[in-house]
Design a protein around this motif. Structure first.
Motif, PDB file in Angstrom:
ATOM      1  N   ASP A   1       0.815  -1.209   0.000  1.00 14.85           N
ATOM      2  CA  ASP A   1       0.000   0.000   0.000  1.00 14.85           C
ATOM      3  C   ASP A   1       0.853   1.266   0.000  1.00 14.85           C
ATOM      4  OD1 ASP A   1       1.016  -0.359   2.502  1.00 14.85           O
ATOM      5  OD2 ASP A   1      -0.830   0.184   3.579  1.00 14.85           O
ATOM      6  N   LYS A   2       2.164   1.096  -0.268  1.00 19.46           N
ATOM      7  CA  LYS A   2       3.064   2.247  -0.296  1.00 19.46           C
ATOM      8  C   LYS A   2       3.283   2.696  -1.746  1.00 19.46           C
ATOM      9  CE  LYS A   2       4.053   2.084   4.181  1.00 19.46           C
ATOM     10  NZ  LYS A   2       3.286   0.901   4.558  1.00 19.46           N
ATOM     11  N   ASP A   3       3.337   3.993  -1.927  1.00 23.46           N
ATOM     12  CA  ASP A   3       3.564   4.562  -3.250  1.00 23.46           C
ATOM     13  C   ASP A   3       5.058   4.795  -3.433  1.00 23.46           C
ATOM     14  OD1 ASP A   3       3.249   5.658  -5.729  1.00 23.46           O
ATOM     15  OD2 ASP A   3       2.626   7.647  -4.990  1.00 23.46           O
ATOM     16  N   ILE A   4       5.773   3.745  -3.861  1.00 16.36           N
ATOM     17  CA  ILE A   4       7.226   3.861  -4.016  1.00 16.36           C
ATOM     18  C   ILE A   4       7.560   4.077  -5.493  1.00 16.36           C
ATOM     19  CG2 ILE A   4       7.731   2.465  -1.994  1.00 16.36           C
ATOM     20  CD1 ILE A   4       8.342   0.146  -3.845  1.00 16.36           C
ATOM     21  N   ASP A   5       8.605   4.855  -5.740  1.00 14.69           N
ATOM     22  CA  ASP A   5       8.970   5.153  -7.122  1.00 14.69           C
ATOM     23  C   ASP A   5       9.675   3.955  -7.746  1.00 14.69           C
ATOM     24  OD1 ASP A   5      12.099   5.681  -7.060  1.00 14.69           O
ATOM     25  OD2 ASP A   5      11.198   6.555  -5.237  1.00 14.69           O
ATOM     26  N   GLU A   6       9.732   3.938  -9.077  1.00 14.27           N
ATOM     27  CA  GLU A   6      10.276   2.799  -9.813  1.00 14.27           C
ATOM     28  C   GLU A   6      11.773   2.602  -9.551  1.00 14.27           C
ATOM     29  OE1 GLU A   6       9.257   3.546 -13.843  1.00 14.27           O
ATOM     30  OE2 GLU A   6       7.140   3.033 -13.584  1.00 14.27           O
ATOM     31  N   ILE A   7      12.501   3.695  -9.366  1.00 18.37           N
ATOM     32  CA  ILE A   7      13.942   3.580  -9.121  1.00 18.37           C
ATOM     33  C   ILE A   7      14.206   2.856  -7.806  1.00 18.37           C
ATOM     34  CG2 ILE A   7      16.079   4.857  -8.739  1.00 18.37           C
ATOM     35  CD1 ILE A   7      15.088   4.955 -11.608  1.00 18.37           C
ATOM     36  N   THR A   8      13.454   3.253  -6.761  1.00 17.86           N
ATOM     37  CA  THR A   8      13.616   2.599  -5.467  1.00 17.86           C
ATOM     38  C   THR A   8      13.275   1.118  -5.573  1.00 17.86           C
ATOM     39  OG1 THR A   8      13.046   4.661  -4.325  1.00 17.86           O
ATOM     40  CG2 THR A   8      12.887   2.619  -3.051  1.00 17.86           C
ATOM     41  N   LEU A   9      12.175   0.815  -6.276  1.00 18.11           N
ATOM     42  CA  LEU A   9      11.773  -0.581  -6.443  1.00 18.11           C
ATOM     43  C   LEU A   9      12.856  -1.353  -7.202  1.00 18.11           C
ATOM     44  CD1 LEU A   9       9.654  -2.812  -6.130  1.00 18.11           C
ATOM     45  CD2 LEU A   9       8.598  -2.016  -8.261  1.00 18.11           C
ATOM     46  N   LEU A  10      13.412  -0.739  -8.233  1.00 23.60           N
ATOM     47  CA  LEU A  10      14.462  -1.387  -9.009  1.00 23.60           C
ATOM     48  C   LEU A  10      15.677  -1.694  -8.131  1.00 23.60           C
ATOM     49  CD1 LEU A  10      15.324  -2.315 -11.858  1.00 23.60           C
ATOM     50  CD2 LEU A  10      16.272  -0.027 -12.207  1.00 23.60           C
ATOM     51  N   GLU A  11      16.039  -0.763  -7.258  1.00 26.09           N
ATOM     52  CA  GLU A  11      17.169  -0.988  -6.361  1.00 26.09           C
ATOM     53  C   GLU A  11      16.896  -2.137  -5.405  1.00 26.09           C
ATOM     54  OE1 GLU A  11      17.566   2.840  -4.607  1.00 26.09           O
ATOM     55  OE2 GLU A  11      18.834   3.652  -6.221  1.00 26.09           O
ATOM     56  N   LEU A  12      15.661  -2.193  -4.889  1.00 28.28           N
ATOM     57  CA  LEU A  12      15.291  -3.283  -3.978  1.00 28.28           C
ATOM     58  C   LEU A  12      15.357  -4.623  -4.698  1.00 28.28           C
ATOM     59  CD1 LEU A  12      12.240  -1.617  -2.179  1.00 28.28           C
ATOM     60  CD2 LEU A  12      14.453  -2.175  -1.143  1.00 28.28           C
ATOM     61  N   LEU A  13      14.867  -4.656  -5.922  1.00 25.68           N
ATOM     62  CA  LEU A  13      14.881  -5.901  -6.689  1.00 25.68           C
ATOM     63  C   LEU A  13      16.313  -6.324  -7.002  1.00 25.68           C
ATOM     64  CD1 LEU A  13      11.959  -5.151  -9.196  1.00 25.68           C
ATOM     65  CD2 LEU A  13      11.947  -6.858  -7.381  1.00 25.68           C
ATOM     66  N   ASP A  14      17.135  -5.352  -7.315  1.00 24.61           N
ATOM     67  CA  ASP A  14      18.517  -5.653  -7.686  1.00 24.61           C
ATOM     68  C   ASP A  14      19.271  -6.277  -6.518  1.00 24.61           C
ATOM     69  OD1 ASP A  14      20.477  -5.499  -9.793  1.00 24.61           O
ATOM     70  OD2 ASP A  14      21.526  -4.031  -8.545  1.00 24.61           O
ATOM     71  N   ASP A  15      18.931  -5.850  -5.324  1.00 27.55           N
ATOM     72  CA  ASP A  15      19.583  -6.395  -4.128  1.00 27.55           C
ATOM     73  C   ASP A  15      19.035  -7.762  -3.741  1.00 27.55           C
ATOM     74  OD1 ASP A  15      21.141  -4.140  -3.912  1.00 27.55           O
ATOM     75  OD2 ASP A  15      19.789  -3.121  -2.498  1.00 27.55           O
TER      76      ASP A  15
END
Length: 821
Positions: free
Chosen positions: A632-646
């Motif tokens: 339910d959080k509105d996170i930006d795509e860059i932040t999500l990409l960084e999380l996925l990359d890790d």
């Protein structure tokens, strides 16, 4: 080396035989000379040497009745097809075709004889350049020219067509020209009438056009004099002119009064009375609109004006239940059933008369091509007695009257009446006493009727039943898809009386830009009970039309005619051509749906390794957001990409070497033989209490999780199961390895074989497979237990023919990113 001897006589003979024996032409081809005196007069001056003496194309085709002329120039070698400058008519086929055809341009005809220009004014004139061997598909060339807008144009077709194909090409050019001119005139008239209520504009248009109606044997003082009259004199003369013209056309005075009464506003409107608005519109109509009616086409000119008026007023037709039928579809209706010269066409909600126009043109063609000796009289009888229309809207009725008037028919039996009224029944009885009984019914009913206390308008299926019950041979309808699978009682009653033959799904863009309505055309043979007969279902995904900004959808690429020929061939030969995807022939019984989606197989051709990799990625993204409490959080795509990359590894879990995607080895199962399924329970938003159990609804976001609640006792809590959306984002499938409850907009799926435990690998594999059924459903046709019980699913199988769950699990493990699962 000696130069190869030319053998153009053999080319002439071979091409003549090809045209005569394998192509469809109504008259005979001629070599060199023609018996048509008008064509001969032109050719008497067309010598290739430029001497002004006689010239002779190699082949000539003339159809005086259809007004088509084709001139062919042949060469035996493709090396002689075209010169660089196209100026050597004696030596090259293209040059010769251009040479002969150009003599039929208006300015050249006028030089020979002014009467020739008048004679060929409405002709379809074609020049064909051919070179090579017609019997060798890889060793011949064809270039085709037409005369359009007094210019010679290359139509860029590389084959010789049938006569009807060339005529359709010219008709399409006419329609494009008409559409362009109407849009221009409509824009101008709407600009002039910008202060007048948009609902009054169509009535005024209809009235002014009637005032300009001219007939050879009837003087029209209004048309001759209005430009010299004052505005007050024009307004004073409009009602009397309408009365005189329509009375002369034998239209009942009651019908005339409907139109005159609708025009009462012209005497009180300040802008109309204090300016030259009416005079300006009359000039625009006389100069730029009425001449368009001289072309014999199905194009609904008045209907197009009506659409434009609504568009300028910011009104979408579908919101008012009005969806005007495109002209290529009204013509298609006439080609879906067999016509007889004495057929009576009936439309119970005729609108501006588009189907009556199309039916009239078809009947005229049938009469002209018949062996009848009194063709002229029969055509007059047709226009008086073989077109019957009902229309409840006074505006649309007025438009229909003016429309048919300018089609050369002011006497057709169009009535301002509700098709479901006693008055309509009385009219049909009276017509029968006159010997007029409708035989073929065409209808595009108003959309969105409910037939209930809050909305008493009739449903589309009710219009269909009424039509079928009142025609003796055939009925054809175009209506929203829901018409064909709802209202079982009425549909079953229809089948108890009439035979359903075809149902053709139309492209979803058909009515754009005015409506985004998915429709289908259905054809019935009336007065013969269906009795479980086979029905042909076809999905026409594309009609070749392109949406343009100002003119709506048009056939600018000339694709419709070959598409239509393919459609007609497929429904006529469905048994041998069916693929069970876009073409199905199957028996239909009571309660069965009349729609291809209910009877076609699921199309899995789009599935590939990429489909399953995508399924893995989607699940991994959800899992990460779920684990980090980010749903339910509105996170930006860059932040999500960084999380996925890790968090995500790209490697597969197991080697891929022995696992292949081989769909051809899969086996089809009944859905209920593989899965058990249970629909969720209704729980409104107001009744939801916050809690820790995932509430799965019909969203496609967040793995279907719509909320976290404390569910009531009547809701089952599931875990390690899948859901499929029944409605909303219909057809989306999700796997849940956490506690959840499902709304009634979802169905919970689990593996029927209790020996098999569902896991995320199997679920990820199954997801894109089940989602392949999505094209068969939409917000109107939801997924239900009844429909799932009729669905089939294809899956990989083991050596004994059962679903190979182990393979599914291992296949996902062999794909990229699976090591992160």
């Amino acid at each position: 080396m000696a130069k190869k001897r030319k053998n153009e006589s053999k080319v002439d003979i071979d091409l003549f035989n090809f045209l005569s024996n394998t192509k469809k032409y109504y008259n005979s081809w001629e070599t060199k000379k023609t018996s048509n005196s008008y064509v001969q007069n032109v050719l008497d001056t067309t010598s290739k040497a430029g001497t002004g003496f006689r010239g002779e194309p190699d082949l000539i085709y003339v159809n005086e009745n259809k007004k088509i002329l084709i001139l062919v120039e042949n060469k035996d070698s493709i090396g002689d097809h075209e010169s660089k400058e196209r100026n050597k008519p004696k030596d090259f086929a293209v040059d010769g075709a251009i040479h002969y055809t150009s003599f039929f341009l208006e300015e050249n005809l006028n030089k020979i004889n002014a009467s020739l220009k008048k004679h060929f004014k409405d002709w379809s004139i074609i020049g064909i350049a051919f070179s090579g061997d017609i019997n060798d598909e890889y060793n011949h060339l064809v270039t085709t020219f037409i005369i359009s807008e007094n210019e010679l144009k290359d139509i860029e077709t590389k084959e010789i067509l049938d006569e009807d194909d060339y005529l359709a090409f010219f008709e399409n050019i006419d329609i494009e020209s008409i559409s362009k001119n109407i849009s221009k005139s409509s824009s101008e008239i709407n600009r002039i009438l910008r202060t007048l209520d948009s609902q009054k504009r169509p009535i005024l248009l209809s009235a002014l056009m009637i005032c300009l109606y001219d007939k050879d044997n009837v003087a029209n003082d209004f048309k001759r004099s209005y430009s010299n009259w004052s505005t007050a004199n024009i307004i004073r003369n409009i009602p009397t002119t309408i009365l005189d013209i329509l009375t002369n056309e034998n239209i009942d005075v009651d019908k005339i009064n409907i139109l005159i009464n609708e025009l009462a506003f012209i005497t009180t409107d300040n802008d109309l009375n204090s300016s030259d608005i009416l005079k300006d519109i009359l000039k625009e109509l006389e100069n730029n609109v009425i001449p368009l009616f001289n072309k014999k086409t199905n194009y609904d000119i008045i209907g197009k004006f009506y659409e434009e008026f609504l568009r300028y007023a910011g009104v979408a037709n579908v919101k008012k239940g009005i969806v005007l039928t495109p002209s290529h579809i009204t013509k298609l209706f006439t080609e879906l059933v067999d016509f007889r010269t004495n057929d009576v066409i009936f439309d119970t909600c005729c609108g501006t008369g588009a189907f009556l126009i199309s039916g009239m043109n078809k009947l005229v063609k049938e009469i002209e091509n018949s062996k009848l000796t009194n063709k002229k009289e029969r055509i007059e009888t047709l226009k008086q007695n073989q077109l019957v229309g009902f229309e409840n809207s006074s505006t649309m009725y007025s438009l229909a009257i003016s429309n048919m008037l300018f089609r050369g028919d002011g006497k057709s039996r169009i009535y301002h009446v509700d098709a479901f009224s006693q008055k309509a029944s009385d009219i049909l009885k009276n017509l029968k006493q006159e010997g007029i009984t409708p035989t073929i019914g065409f209808i595009n009913p108003p959309y969105g009727g409910k037939d209930n206390n809050t909305n008493p308008t009739k449903k589309e299926i009710q219009f269909l039943e009424s039509l079928l019950d009142n025609v003796s041979r055939f009925g054809v309808i175009i209506a929203p898809l829901s018409t064909y699978f709802k209202d079982d009682i009425v549909r079953n009653r229809i089948l108890s009386k009439h035979t359903l033959k075809y149902v053709i799904n139309m492209p979803g863009e058909l009515f754009q830009p005015n409506a985004a309505t998915h429709t289908a055309v259905a054809v019935f043979e009336t007065n013969f009970p269906h009795n479980n007969k086979e029905v042909v279902f076809y999905n026409l995904e594309d009609d070749g039309f392109i949406l343009s900004k100002n003119r709506g959808r048009t056939d600018v690429l000339n694709k419709w005619n070959p598409i239509k020929k393919g459609l007609l061939n497929k429904i006529d030969n469905a048994k041998s051509l069916q693929d069970n995807l876009t073409l199905v022939q199957t028996k239909i019984s009571s309660n069965d749906e009349w729609i291809i989606q209910a009877h076609s197989k699921t199309d899995y051709h789009h599935l590939s390794e990429k489909s399953f990799v995508k399924s893995i990625k989607q699940y991994l993204i959800f899992s990460l957001k779920f684990k980090l409490n980010l749903l339910d959080k509105d996170i930006d795509e860059i932040t999500l990409l960084e999380l996925l990359d890790d968090s995500i590894k790209r490697e597969p879990q197991i080697p891929k070497s022995s696992l292949k995607f081989e769909f051809e080895t899969w086996k089809e199962f009944n859905f209920y033989d593989v899965f058990k399924f249970q629909r969720g329970k209704r729980l409104t938003k107001l009744d939801q209490n916050d809690g820790g159990i995932a509430y799965i609804s019909s969203t496609k976001e967040n793995n279907g999780i719509d909320n976290y609640i404390s569910p009531p006792d009547y809701m089952t809590i599931y875990n390690n199961a899948m859901t499929i959306n029944n409605s909303g984002s219909v057809g989306y499938v999700f796997y849940h390895n956490y506690d959840f409850v499902a709304s009634d907009h979802c169905t919970v799926l689990s593996i029927l074989d209790e020996k098999i435990e569902l896991n995320e690998y199997i679920a990820i594999f199954i997801k894109p497979v089940i989602e392949s059924i999505k094209p068969k459903y939409n917000f109107a046709r939801e997924i239900s237990d009844y429909r799932l019980n009729k669905e089939k699913i294809s899956l990989p199988v083991d050596t004994i023919g059962k679903p190979n769950w182990k393979y599914m699990e291992d296949y996902i493990k062999s794909l990229p990113y699976s090591s992160s699962l």
